[in-house]
Design an enzyme around this catalytic site. Structure first.
Site, short mmCIF file in Angstrom:
data_model
loop_
_atom_site.label_atom_id
_atom_site.label_comp_id
_atom_site.label_asym_id
_atom_site.label_seq_id
_atom_site.Cartn_x
_atom_site.Cartn_y
_atom_site.Cartn_z
N GLY A 124 0.81 -1.21 0.00
CA GLY A 124 0.00 0.00 0.00
C GLY A 124 0.84 1.26 0.00
CG ASP A 172 -1.74 5.93 -5.07
OD1 ASP A 172 -2.06 6.66 -4.12
OD2 ASP A 172 -2.21 4.79 -5.24
C1 GLA Z 1 -5.37 3.62 -3.51
C2 GLA Z 1 -5.66 4.31 -4.83
C3 GLA Z 1 -5.68 5.83 -4.64
C4 GLA Z 1 -6.61 6.24 -3.50
C5 GLA Z 1 -6.31 5.41 -2.26
C6 GLA Z 1 -7.28 5.68 -1.15
O1 GLA Z 1 -4.07 3.92 -3.08
O2 GLA Z 1 -4.68 3.97 -5.79
O3 GLA Z 1 -6.06 6.44 -5.85
O4 GLA Z 1 -7.95 6.12 -3.89
O5 GLA Z 1 -6.31 4.02 -2.54
O6 GLA Z 1 -7.16 6.99 -0.72
#
Ligand code: GLA
Length: 386
Positions: A124, A172
């Site tokens: 993550g 991201d």
């Molecule tokens: C993932 C997705 C992002 C965002 C996050 C939650 O990382 O890639 O675009 O939605 O989850 O904030």
């Protein structure tokens, strides 16, 4: 940390000559503002000192050759026919980005690439976005393409949405291009406007990995997106001009909350309140008010757990253990949830005791080890050689 000289040597060993360029793109940790980006909302992430490096050289033909040294695998494809690869799933991030570049009519030729990364995969911390952005920037630099950083982020996101098949938002990829040494970046995911805010002095950003694989993330993520879209459809009956949950203020929400089905109400309550928390926490950061910032992080976790339902028991245990350590200002799950990491803001003097307490508590409650990273905020994508 990845060393540029080593990356060059690895390239030479594999291809028999030196790379022309080396680029890097960082992973990220989001301090606050989760599941807001695809609702046109606000986020406050940092780019971290965990980075994907690509060494590269152009080719005279239309072939792309790529080696992923960390997993000892390689792939090759032609620019004239870029198809999804089931044999090399990691390569779809490369293929997808190259295909998007071509679909924007940029003029590129082939390339030889070598990829290495110390962004933990599946934790993550946006290893995928770092890879996509690094690939895109490699071609920008090899072929002198005119492309703004935010356009590169959008292109990378499109590759993930359409080619890899993950319906992620844009946070991201954006932070991987916009990151700034020692600063968090407040991003408005509607118009992509952004600005940097210096981080607190004498505090550390500490990330604890639950080491729980994020299994159902994709389907549950898409379901949350659909529930938000449903909330928008419902709010449109009262406010026809709105386009996203971003447009719903806490007061508008309160006025109509009762009329929403329970799940939709909870999801919308998270998004509306989380957007407000990002705005308040940005002010708290600007005013050096770390207590308020921490309290907002804690509230964010409660909202993600109870209203958005993206936490899991392991993340809750990590968060509760972190919040109990003296010197920890606030803690919350970060990113999509369903596994992965939590982020805490901790007094730098308390980091060692934090490490010990959280690791012990997690081991005791779950029988598992947590992996702890102290993250430094770094710059976004750039070229480090050539
Ligand atoms: C993932 C997705 C992002 C965002 C996050 C939650 O990382 O890639 O675009 O939605 O989850 O904030």
């Amino acid at each position: 940390m990845v060393d540029t000289t080593i990356v060059c040597t690895q390239f030479e060993q594999h291809y028999g000559y030196s790379p022309e360029i080396v680029v890097r793109a960082p992973g990220r940790v989001n301090l606050i503002g989760d599941h807001t980006d695809y609702n046109d909302g606000f986020v406050l992430p940092i780019a971290i000192d965990r980075t994907t490096y690509i060494a590269a050289r152009p080719r005279d033909d239309q072939q792309v050759r790529v080696v992923a040294v960390d997993i000892d695998d390689q792939d090759a494809f032609g620019l004239d026919h870029i198809a999804y690869s089931t044999n090399h799933p990691w390569s779809n991030y490369v293929r997808g980005v190259v295909k998007e570049i071509l679909s924007e009519q940029h003029h590129i030729g082939g390339a030889e690439l070598l990829i290495t990364s110390d962004v933990p995969r599946g934790a993550g911390l946006s290893s995928s976005a770092a890879l996509e952005v690094a690939v895109g920037y490699t071609f920008v630099k090899l072929y002198n393409l005119e492309m703004a950083h935010t356009s590169l982020a959008l292109l990378a996101q499109r590759a993930e949405n359409t080619f890899v098949g993950v319906q992620c938002g844009v946070m991201d990829q954006l932070i991987s291009v916009l990151g700034h040494d020692g600063h968090a970046v407040r991003i408005d995911c509607r118009d992509l406007s952004n600005y940097i805010v210096p981080l607190y002095q004498n505090t550390s950003i500490v990330v604890c990995n639950s080491n729980m694989e994020r299994m159902l993330t994709n389907s549950a993520y898409n379901q949350r997106r659909e529930e938000c879209a449903e909330a928008v459809r419902r709010f449109k009956t009262w406010y026809p001009d709105i386009v996203a949950l971003r447009d719903i203020t806490p007061a508008m929400f309160d006025q109509h909350a009762e009329a929403l089905p329970e799940t939709v109400r909870a999801r919308a309550r998270h998004v509306v309140s989380e957007n407000a928390r990002v705005l308040r926490s940005t002010t708290a950061l600007e005013q050096h008010d770390v207590m308020t910032f921490g309290a907002l992080m804690n509230e964010s976790h409660t909202s993600l757990r109870n209203d958005y339902e993206v936490s899991i028991p392991e993340l809750d245990i990590l968060v509760t253990s972190a919040q109990q350590v003296s010197g920890c200002y606030g803690a919350r799950l970060t990113g999509a949830g369903f596994g992965g990491c939590i982020v805490s803001v901790v007094d730098t003097n308390a980091v060692e005791s934090f490490r010990q307490s959280v690791a012990e508590a997690y081991q005791k409650a779950t029988g598992r080890d947590t992996t702890i990273y102290i993250c430094r905020a770094t710059d976004g994508v750039n070229q480090v050689k050539g």
